[in-house]
Write an enzyme that holds these catalytic residues in place. Structure first.
Site, mmCIF file in Angstrom:
data_model
loop_
_atom_site.group_PDB
_atom_site.id
_atom_site.type_symbol
_atom_site.label_atom_id
_atom_site.label_comp_id
_atom_site.label_asym_id
_atom_site.label_seq_id
_atom_site.Cartn_x
_atom_site.Cartn_y
_atom_site.Cartn_z
ATOM 1 N N HIS A 129 3.462 -15.342 -3.754
ATOM 2 C CA HIS A 129 3.174 -15.153 -5.182
ATOM 3 C C HIS A 129 3.848 -16.204 -6.061
ATOM 4 O O HIS A 129 4.681 -15.877 -6.908
ATOM 5 C CB HIS A 129 3.526 -13.744 -5.649
ATOM 6 C CG HIS A 129 4.832 -13.176 -5.142
ATOM 7 N ND1 HIS A 129 6.024 -13.841 -5.225
ATOM 8 C CD2 HIS A 129 5.102 -11.990 -4.534
ATOM 9 C CE1 HIS A 129 6.971 -13.088 -4.715
ATOM 10 N NE2 HIS A 129 6.441 -11.970 -4.278
ATOM 11 N N HIS B 185 9.908 -14.120 -0.540
ATOM 12 C CA HIS B 185 9.997 -13.803 -1.971
ATOM 13 C C HIS B 185 10.983 -14.815 -2.546
ATOM 14 O O HIS B 185 12.187 -14.691 -2.363
ATOM 15 C CB HIS B 185 10.472 -12.362 -2.214
ATOM 16 C CG HIS B 185 10.501 -12.012 -3.671
ATOM 17 N ND1 HIS B 185 9.644 -11.108 -4.253
ATOM 18 C CD2 HIS B 185 11.253 -12.501 -4.681
ATOM 19 C CE1 HIS B 185 9.886 -11.041 -5.556
ATOM 20 N NE2 HIS B 185 10.871 -11.879 -5.841
ATOM 21 N N ASP C 105 -0.604 -9.306 -4.128
ATOM 22 C CA ASP C 105 0.638 -8.619 -4.508
ATOM 23 C C ASP C 105 0.312 -7.377 -5.326
ATOM 24 O O ASP C 105 1.081 -6.991 -6.217
ATOM 25 C CB ASP C 105 1.602 -9.551 -5.262
ATOM 26 C CG ASP C 105 3.034 -8.995 -5.264
ATOM 27 O OD1 ASP C 105 3.323 -8.093 -4.460
ATOM 28 O OD2 ASP C 105 3.843 -9.453 -6.084
ATOM 29 N N VAL D 55 0.821 -1.227 0.000
ATOM 30 C CA VAL D 55 0.000 0.000 0.000
ATOM 31 C C VAL D 55 0.851 1.272 0.000
ATOM 32 O O VAL D 55 0.311 2.376 0.022
ATOM 33 C CB VAL D 55 -1.012 0.029 1.176
ATOM 34 C CG1 VAL D 55 -2.072 -1.045 0.983
ATOM 35 C CG2 VAL D 55 -0.340 -0.112 2.531
ATOM 36 N N ARG D 56 2.193 1.095 -0.007
ATOM 37 C CA ARG D 56 3.109 2.255 -0.058
ATOM 38 C C ARG D 56 2.906 3.182 1.154
ATOM 39 O O ARG D 56 2.206 2.820 2.104
ATOM 40 C CB ARG D 56 2.959 3.031 -1.377
ATOM 41 C CG ARG D 56 2.911 2.175 -2.637
ATOM 42 C CD ARG D 56 4.083 1.244 -2.767
ATOM 43 N NE ARG D 56 4.116 0.574 -4.075
ATOM 44 C CZ ARG D 56 4.793 -0.537 -4.322
ATOM 45 N NH1 ARG D 56 5.474 -1.151 -3.375
ATOM 46 N NH2 ARG D 56 4.801 -1.068 -5.519
ATOM 47 N N ASN E 237 8.216 -3.208 2.320
ATOM 48 C CA ASN E 237 9.317 -2.720 1.473
ATOM 49 C C ASN E 237 9.167 -1.232 1.131
ATOM 50 O O ASN E 237 9.076 -0.843 -0.019
ATOM 51 C CB ASN E 237 9.468 -3.568 0.200
ATOM 52 C CG ASN E 237 8.231 -3.581 -0.678
ATOM 53 O OD1 ASN E 237 7.118 -3.406 -0.199
ATOM 54 N ND2 ASN E 237 8.422 -3.782 -1.971
ATOM 55 N N LYS F 128 9.029 -10.686 6.538
ATOM 56 C CA LYS F 128 9.191 -10.872 5.100
ATOM 57 C C LYS F 128 10.658 -11.015 4.719
ATOM 58 O O LYS F 128 11.479 -10.177 5.087
ATOM 59 C CB LYS F 128 8.580 -9.672 4.371
ATOM 60 C CG LYS F 128 8.717 -9.698 2.853
ATOM 61 C CD LYS F 128 7.859 -10.780 2.220
ATOM 62 C CE LYS F 128 8.182 -10.981 0.747
ATOM 63 N NZ LYS F 128 7.293 -10.281 -0.154
ATOM 64 N N ALA G 200 8.581 -2.972 -11.304
ATOM 65 C CA ALA G 200 7.792 -4.212 -11.331
ATOM 66 C C ALA G 200 6.559 -4.059 -10.451
ATOM 67 O O ALA G 200 6.666 -3.587 -9.319
ATOM 68 C CB ALA G 200 8.649 -5.371 -10.822
HETATM 69 O O1 DOR Z 1 5.945 -6.996 -8.928
HETATM 70 C C1 DOR Z 1 6.318 -6.789 -7.777
HETATM 71 N N1 DOR Z 1 6.164 -5.581 -7.182
HETATM 72 N N2 DOR Z 1 6.898 -7.780 -7.114
HETATM 73 C C2 DOR Z 1 7.470 -7.587 -5.926
HETATM 74 O O2 DOR Z 1 8.015 -8.507 -5.404
HETATM 75 C C3 DOR Z 1 7.482 -6.252 -5.300
HETATM 76 C C4 DOR Z 1 6.408 -5.419 -5.797
HETATM 77 C C5 DOR Z 1 6.592 -3.954 -5.432
HETATM 78 O O3 DOR Z 1 6.759 -3.648 -4.258
HETATM 79 O O4 DOR Z 1 6.556 -3.105 -6.322
HETATM 80 ZN ZN ZN Z 2 4.915 -8.217 -3.109
#
Ligand code: DOR
Ligand code: ZN
Length: 353
Positions: free
Chosen positions: A183, A145, A256, A25-26, A50, A108, A272
């Site tokens: 995932h 992961h 994800d 969710v940033r 992350n 994680k 990604a």
């Molecule tokens: O596609 C992805 N986006 N895979 C990940 O493992 C991290 C995620 C992201 O935080 O952007």
């Molecule tokens: Zn993820």
């Protein structure tokens, strides 16, 4: 395998409210834009750590949790389940603090360099063994992961190599550590989970159930279909479908959903991640419907996850109707916009209540 029902497909289904067992969710303004989507359809979500800087302590997890509550409706019953980001130096005492806090549900593991904001991730899992020992003892799950990161390993082989080179020994060394293989994208991963003990489970995203690598690469490169682990070939997608609809309680929903601004996706070196949280359960419903297995959706989306985490299922229900609707071209995302999966195209299911 499609089930053998001969009755006409249902036009609506009611299921126990789902949970999302893997969600990004940033933070900052982006958080306010995206988390309300999940809060409106899920009872709980496992919140990925992350961020920059990563959420490595219980104290940071606690303030992130508050920021999430501040970003959603005050009357919402949504519960964010927080995670800590494992590093080479996470002390075992931090695990005790995390468990005592009652707000941290898992830890994680990002192999260093594997994906978005993973630079502070683990360089050698052996460095974490005392911490994993403590997690095993206290019953705190490890979310993995599962991709190796060596430059010489082909990106399509990274999950399989991770199983062979890391995961097999990890579950052997910690036979009672709860591990979620996150995932999963390959038949190898599905098989590994099926033949492992009941301490090992997996999340599967809607996008890996709905798409294969042609959807990213054929007819022009589609940056919004780039995610990690990367989309694989069709035989793997079919194996994921079989796992998801199998009724095996080791497989559960984890979107994800990983929003990035349009600007950071449509560029020479794009990030990604796919943004799916705006229609998470609707996309899963479509995948299960395509496999003629809507009757298996509730177990996957609403029962298997809580069972693995030792929680009750949610107590209320949602209803989905078979109704095509057009996804907006973009959603606000802080000062920018995020392009959702299926932007400008249709989804076959809609939540009605
Ligand atoms: O596609 C992805 N986006 N895979 C990940 O493992 C991290 C995620 C992201 O935080 O952007
Ligand atoms: Zn993820």
């Amino acid at each position: 395998m499609p089930n053998s029902q001969t009755t006409s497909p249902p036009s609506s289904i009611s299921i126990i409210r789902p949970d999302d067992w893997h969600l990004h969710v940033r933070d900052g303004a982006g958080l306010k834009s995206v988390v309300p989507f999940t809060a409106s359809q899920c009872g709980r979500a496992i919140i990925m750590p992350n961020l920059t800087p990563p959420v490595t302590t219980t104290e940071q997890a606690s303030s992130y949790r508050q920021a999430i509550f501040d970003a959603i409706d005050k009357n919402s019953n949504f519960q964010p389940l927080m995670t800590l980001y494992l590093t080479d130096t996470t002390p075992p005492e931090e695990i005790e603090t995390a468990v005592d806090s009652g707000i941290v549900s898992a830890v994680k593991l990002y192999p260093a360099g594997a994906t978005t904001n993973s630079d502070a991730g683990v360089t050698d899992i052996k460095k974490c063994y005392q911490t994993l020992e403590m997690m095993q003892k206290l019953g705190l799950p490890l979310l993995v992961h599962g991709e190796v990161t060596h430059q010489d390993i082909d990106i399509f082989d990274r999950e399989k190599k991770f199983i062979d080179q890391r995961l097999v020994s990890l579950v052997k060394d910690f036979p009672e550590l709860k591990v979620v293989f996150e995932h999963i994208t390959t038949s190898d991963a599905a098989d590994f989970v099926i033949q492992s003990s009941s301490y090992v489970a997996a999340t599967i995203t809607a996008h890996h159930l709905l798409m294969n690598r042609n959807d990213m690469l054929v007819g022009g490169i589609k940056p919004h279909h780039y995610c990690l682990p990367i989309l694989k070939r069709e035989t793997h997608r079919e194996a994921l479908i079989r796992a998801a609809i199998s009724g095996n309680n080791k497989f559960f929903m984890g979107t994800d959903s990983a929003p990035h601004s349009k600007h950071n996706k449509e560029t020479a070196c794009g990030c990604a991640g796919m943004f799916t949280a705006f229609a998470a359960i609707e996309l899963y419903a479509e995948a299960f419907d395509n496999a003629d297995a809507l009757d298996k959706l509730e177990q996957f989306s609403s029962l298997n996850g809580p069972l693995f985490y030792g929680l009750e299922a949610n107590s209320d229900k949602i209803t989905l109707q078979r109704e095509k609707w057009t996804v907006p071209d973009a959603f606000d995302f802080g000062d920018d916009v995020v392009i959702p999966l299926r932007a400008g195209q249709t989804i076959n299911w809609k939540i009605t209540s």
